[in-house]
Design an enzyme around this catalytic site. Structure first.
Site, PDB file in Angstrom:
ATOM      1  CG  ASP A  24     -16.342  18.392 -29.565  1.00  0.00           C
ATOM      2  OD1 ASP A  24     -16.453  18.389 -28.320  1.00  0.00           O
ATOM      3  OD2 ASP A  24     -16.725  17.442 -30.281  1.00  0.00           O
ATOM      4  CG  ASN A  72     -22.784  21.091 -23.887  1.00  0.00           C
ATOM      5  OD1 ASN A  72     -22.316  22.040 -24.510  1.00  0.00           O
ATOM      6  ND2 ASN A  72     -22.608  19.833 -24.294  1.00  0.00           N
TER       7      ASN A  72
HETATM    8  C1  IPE Z   1     -20.761  20.802 -29.079  1.00  0.00           C
HETATM    9  O1  IPE Z   1     -19.953  19.835 -28.534  1.00  0.00           O
HETATM   10  C2  IPE Z   1     -20.994  21.890 -28.073  1.00  0.00           C
HETATM   11  C3  IPE Z   1     -19.846  22.741 -27.756  1.00  0.00           C
HETATM   12  C4  IPE Z   1     -18.672  22.686 -28.306  1.00  0.00           C
HETATM   13  C5  IPE Z   1     -20.080  23.750 -26.770  1.00  0.00           C
HETATM   14  P1  IPE Z   1     -20.556  18.515 -27.852  1.00  0.00           P
HETATM   15  O2  IPE Z   1     -19.392  17.731 -27.420  1.00  0.00           O
HETATM   16  O3  IPE Z   1     -21.546  18.896 -26.827  1.00  0.00           O
HETATM   17  O4  IPE Z   1     -21.305  17.818 -29.064  1.00  0.00           O
HETATM   18  P2  IPE Z   1     -21.756  16.300 -29.242  1.00  0.00           P
HETATM   19  O5  IPE Z   1     -22.462  15.927 -27.980  1.00  0.00           O
HETATM   20  O6  IPE Z   1     -20.519  15.508 -29.448  1.00  0.00           O
HETATM   21  O7  IPE Z   1     -22.631  16.320 -30.453  1.00  0.00           O
HETATM   22  C1  IPE Z   2     -16.138  20.845 -25.844  1.00  0.00           C
HETATM   23  O1  IPE Z   2     -15.355  19.793 -25.394  1.00  0.00           O
HETATM   24  C2  IPE Z   2     -16.477  21.811 -24.743  1.00  0.00           C
HETATM   25  C3  IPE Z   2     -17.880  21.794 -24.323  1.00  0.00           C
HETATM   26  C4  IPE Z   2     -18.840  21.098 -24.841  1.00  0.00           C
HETATM   27  C5  IPE Z   2     -18.227  22.674 -23.227  1.00  0.00           C
HETATM   28  P1  IPE Z   2     -16.004  18.448 -24.834  1.00  0.00           P
HETATM   29  O2  IPE Z   2     -16.158  18.603 -23.366  1.00  0.00           O
HETATM   30  O3  IPE Z   2     -17.228  18.120 -25.573  1.00  0.00           O
HETATM   31  O4  IPE Z   2     -14.851  17.416 -25.142  1.00  0.00           O
HETATM   32  P2  IPE Z   2     -15.025  15.935 -25.680  1.00  0.00           P
HETATM   33  O5  IPE Z   2     -15.805  16.016 -26.956  1.00  0.00           O
HETATM   34  O6  IPE Z   2     -15.732  15.165 -24.625  1.00  0.00           O
HETATM   35  O7  IPE Z   2     -13.628  15.476 -25.902  1.00  0.00           O
HETATM   36 MG    MG Z   3     -17.580  17.006 -27.253  1.00  0.00          MG
END
Ligand code: IPE
Ligand code: IPE
Ligand code: MG
Length: 258
Positions: A24, A72
């Site tokens: 993340d 997602n």
């Molecule tokens: C979790 O991250 C999913 C992945 C890393 C693929 P998210 O960014 O989607 O999680 P939330 O929404 O902050 O819980």
């Molecule tokens: C994790 O990074 C990757 C995926 C969920 C695909 P994020 O895209 O959630 O990054 P933040 O949490 O918005 O910084």
């Molecule tokens: Mg995230």
């Protein structure tokens, strides 16, 4: 059942056999640099490569990476499409190298929702590496921990309906045979980068006794040093599996004198 059978070798903290990572912080990494979010996902690919290579060198049996959650899809269409494209590209570019290194690639999740092209690419990559005996790399894509458990329940219900299984045979052990990664050790260590302290519907069943490690480091910045810090933290912890610390220490002393 003896205490050592319950606890296995895992109370005696050698390195984890199975590590799972919630990668993340890509979006914030990009925003901090005045870039669009997709640039953060692109930058995260280097960390994926590094983590896979490090885990394989550390002799792990399995590494499971959360690439795309079932939630997602709620993101803006442009970002979802860019993630799919990136996934396609990385899969195409990296699979030969994984194969050369004896790594077995598997995708866990409900891939039926992906394009035919992507599904074909996944099937090919899995088939190519299926016979490899090195580390198993699981990519969780359109994966949700609740989906995994519900799918297992559906399959078991099917077995019961077909008369192949009796309801009394449903136990923690038999249920475990139906969830994803049933042939691999349970997750020993879960790492989440990006500073949030939550599971976000990642593996649930397989996480029951995992050690949890949260770091504020954003995924594109996560390197071998950060990974080894997480392993060092894991090694220093005492896993008790419901026992007392005293029982575990006696058990470990016994194992070490064998
Ligand atoms: C979790 O991250 C999913 C992945 C890393 C693929 P998210 O960014 O989607 O999680 P939330 O929404 O902050 O819980
Ligand atoms: C994790 O990074 C990757 C995926 C969920 C695909 P994020 O895209 O959630 O990054 P933040 O949490 O918005 O910084
Ligand atoms: Mg995230």
């Amino acid at each position: 059942m003896s205490l050592s059978a319950v606890v296995g070798e895992t109370a005696n903290q050698s390195l984890p056999r199975h590590v799972a990572i919630i990668m993340d912080g890509n979006g914030r990494w990009a925003q901090q640099r005045g870039k669009i979010r997709v640039q953060g996902h692109k930058a995260g690919v280097k960390s994926v490569r590094e983590a896979v290579s490090f885990a394989a060198r550390a002799g792990m049996q399995a590494l499971t990476l959360f690439a795309f959650s079932s939630e997602n899809w709620r993101r803006p269409e442009g970002e979802v499409n860019a993630l799919m494209e990136l996934f396609m590209m990385v899969l195409g570019r990296e699979v030969d190298k994984l194969h050369q290194n004896g790594i077995r690639l598997r995708v866990i999740g409900d891939i039926a929702r992906f394009s035919d092209r992507l599904q074909e690419k996944i099937a090919k990559a899995e088939a190519l590496t299926a016979g490899n005996t090195g580390m198993t790399l699981n990519i969780a894509a359109n994966y949700g921990g609740q989906w995994d458990i519900v799918r297992a329940a559906q399959q078991i219900a099917g077995e019961v309906a077909a008369g192949r299984m009796a309801p009394e045979q449903i136990s923690e052990a038999t249920f475990s045979d139906f969830v994803c990664m049933a042939d691999l050790p349970a997750v020993d260590l879960l790492i989440r980068t990006g500073g949030d302290h939550r599971i976000s519907n990642f593996v649930l069943w397989q996480l029951a006794y995992a050690e949890l490690y949260f770091t504020p480091v954003l995924w594109p910045d996560f390197d071998e040093q950060h990974f080894s810090d997480a392993l060092a933290s894991f090694v220093s912890r005492e896993r008790r599996f419901g026992c007392t610390g005293e029982q575990i220490r006696t058990l470990i002393a016994g194992q070490q004198s064998e």
